[in-house]
Enzyme design. Structure first.
Site, PDB file in Angstrom:
ATOM      1  N   MET A 120       0.806  -1.381  -0.006  1.00 25.61           N
ATOM      2  CA  MET A 120      -0.006   0.027   0.020  1.00 25.61           C
ATOM      3  C   MET A 120       0.936   1.082   0.035  1.00 25.61           C
ATOM      4  O   MET A 120       2.135   1.194   0.322  1.00 25.61           O
ATOM      5  CB  MET A 120      -0.799   0.035   1.210  1.00 25.61           C
ATOM      6  CG  MET A 120      -1.990  -1.202   1.236  1.00 25.61           C
ATOM      7  SD  MET A 120      -2.987  -1.228   2.696  1.00 25.61           S
ATOM      8  CE  MET A 120      -4.133   0.451   2.438  1.00 25.61           C
ATOM      9  N   HIS A 121       0.126   2.526  -0.236  1.00 26.69           N
ATOM     10  CA  HIS A 121       0.701   3.914  -0.109  1.00 26.69           C
ATOM     11  C   HIS A 121       1.551   4.092  -1.022  1.00 26.69           C
ATOM     12  O   HIS A 121       2.050   5.453  -1.079  1.00 26.69           O
ATOM     13  CB  HIS A 121       1.158   3.924   1.345  1.00 26.69           C
ATOM     14  CG  HIS A 121       0.560   3.271   2.453  1.00 26.69           C
ATOM     15  ND1 HIS A 121      -0.677   3.575   2.592  1.00 26.69           N
ATOM     16  CD2 HIS A 121       0.844   2.432   3.440  1.00 26.69           C
ATOM     17  CE1 HIS A 121      -1.273   2.887   3.749  1.00 26.69           C
ATOM     18  NE2 HIS A 121      -0.246   2.087   4.175  1.00 26.69           N
ATOM     19  N   ASP A 128      -2.705  -4.703   0.338  1.00 28.12           N
ATOM     20  CA  ASP A 128      -2.205  -6.126   1.082  1.00 28.12           C
ATOM     21  C   ASP A 128      -2.946  -6.799   2.211  1.00 28.12           C
ATOM     22  O   ASP A 128      -3.296  -7.779   2.475  1.00 28.12           O
ATOM     23  CB  ASP A 128      -0.588  -6.116   1.144  1.00 28.12           C
ATOM     24  CG  ASP A 128      -0.164  -4.915   2.050  1.00 28.12           C
ATOM     25  OD1 ASP A 128      -1.014  -4.247   2.715  1.00 28.12           O
ATOM     26  OD2 ASP A 128       1.022  -4.838   2.026  1.00 28.12           O
TER      27      ASP A 128
END
Length: 489
Positions: free
Chosen positions: A78-79, A237
């Protein structure tokens, strides 16, 4: 039919082939490098993700009936910030979730814009790993690159774009960007203005189980799959892993005792705690989830066993631990600082309570208990919002320890369940693909039919009461130590 789940991780991509019954047909892993151009920075080439995914899919389906392949979906790190220009060329390497360059930008968002405003706009506050601070960093330090941005996407969404030509993301992954209005499941106009971007630079949002398109004809030939293969949006995830453990629907919980630790709580109701101690994100099942993230969980025990005691036999070391709930030694597991619920990068690990009769077993026990107590901190926040959790699934390397699972069950006073197949985000991705293809009517139905509980540990009333008293003591230690962390940093 057959379904492919793609777990786009930080060091490798894991690909899983699942049939309609949930049987794992094959698993392939392909590694790629991480670049650290400056201390605290962490970057990757998105092109590497795609190249290794293509190679992995070819290996994955080598022995399979390719005409049976119906769908593909993802769980992804992520991110990360991936930016493309008008010609769909990657402008710069992706800035990853564990990149620490955005301290100033994170402080600006939390103090100048203000945590209350951020929570109002996105249901979350800023963390250095989130995507919005990365955009602010690029705008300040690489203005020529910022001016070229046509598309802003997350890591797994780059794969979906290459596979389908569709500029898309999903609600769960978008929730971790600090650009998304989680409650209303749409982009935040206010956050776009703060970051100096236009909504048109952001992808269309789908639910994780929705089909975004089919593989492009040339991609189908490259992969060796039918051009009719559907691609579902996928999930971040943690949300994808939660699908794989059956943590969907209302009041369900999953604990991951990996290098870091998470407590993941699914809910059909949107909720935000007053201190934003937990992340409040959209879930891959179409509902919501709260998540507490510990930066050090099983890694605390690894540090203690490998680096401090030098004893590699974890099981043998734990055999000497017998007096649960009565330890006079406590451990704060903040070796890398802490996110949930303290959000304090300056926090550090602390042993307290040692005396001349303290043994190594006492300290090993304190490490295991300290991680469990820290998980309990996040659970208490969730309970304050009205979540009624009675049991939890558990996964990760630390969950291989029967003793640690017993400690977790009694510290949290929850039944701890073990599942038959634990394959993380890749399995969740394959399940989302199956839902997108109509194999199951919903993510909850898929989880109910495919995820099997094989064993469970019940809390023991007397021991749970002992740990209740110990937890009350543990809760007093961090506030007492907090001023010291600022002094010693």
């Amino acid at each position: 039919m057959l379904y492919i789940g793609i777990d786009l991780g930080t060091s490798s991509v894991k690909l899983l082939l699942m049939d309609s019954s949930g049987k794992i047909v094959n698993i392939v892993t392909e590694e790629y490098p991480v670049s650290y151009p400056h201390p605290g920075w962490s970057e990757q080439r998105p092109e590497d993700w795609y190249e290794k995914t293509v190679a992995g899919v070819r290996k994955l389906i080598r022995e399979a009936d390719r005409e049976q392949i119906a769908g593909i979906s993802f769980g992804g790190q992520m991110h990360g910030l991936v930016i493309l220009d008008r010609d769909d060329q990657v402008i710069r390497p992706a800035i990853l979730w564990n990149d620490g360059r955005t301290g100033e930008e994170t402080a600006y968002l939390n103090t100048t814009i203000g945590k209350e405003k951020l929570s109002e706009y996105t249901a979350n506050i800023a963390f250095a790993g989130f995507t919005a601070p990365k955009l602010l960093w690029v705008r300040k330090h690489e203005p020529e690159n910022f001016a070229r941005i046509a598309k802003i996407m997350l890591p797994k969404d780059y794969l979906a774009y290459r596979l389908t030509g569709v500029f898309c993301t999903d609600m769960s992954d978008a929730s971790g960007m600090l650009l998304f209005d989680v409650k209303n499941r749409r982009w935040s106009r206010e956050m776009c203005e703060i970051c100096g971007i236009a909504p048109s630079q952001l992808a269309k949002c789908y639910e994780s189980y929705e089909t975004v398109g089919t593989v492009l004809p040339q991609v189908a030939r490259e992969l060796g799959v039918p051009a009719s293969v559907k691609v579902a949006a996928g999930a971040g995830d943690n949300a994808a892993a939660a699908v794989g453990t059956g943590t969907v629907g209302d009041n369900r919980c999953n604990i991951s005792l990996g290098t870091s630790g998470t407590i993941f709580l699914s809910s059909k109701k949107f909720g935000v705690d007053s201190n934003n101690a937990l992340h409040s994100f959209a879930h891959a099942d179409g509902n919501y989830h709260l998540m507490g993230c510990m930066l050090s969980a099983a890694s605390c025990n690894k540090w203690w066993m490998d680096d401090i005691t030098g004893r590699g036999d974890y099981g043998a070391e734990q055999k000497d631990i017998t007096d649960l709930g009565e330890n006079h030694v406590f451990f704060l597991p903040y070796l890398m600082g802490e996110r949930s619920p303290h959000n304090n990068p300056d926090a550090r690990g602390v042993f307290i309570g040692m005396s001349m009769d303290t043994t190594r077993a006492d300290m090993t026990q304190a490490v295991l208990e300290g991680v469990a107590f820290a998980l309990r901190d996040s659970l208490e926040v969730a309970k304050s919002l009205g979540l009624r959790i009675e049991s939890t699934r558990i996964c990760g390397g630390g969950a291989k320890s029967p003793l640690w699972k017993r400690i977790v069950a009694n510290v949290l006073n929850l039944k701890v369940e073990m599942i038959e197949v634990e394959e993380g985000p890749a399995l969740g991705g394959a399940m989302l693909a199956a839902v997108a293809c109509g194999e199951f009517g919903s993510v909850e139905e898929a989880a109910e039919k495919l995820v099997k509980v094989t064993d469970a540990i019940e809390p023991e009333p007397e021991l749970a009461e002992k740990y209740e008293r110990q937890y009350r003591k543990f809760r007093e230690i961090y506030p007492a130590c907090k001023p010291l962390f600022e002094i010693i940093k």
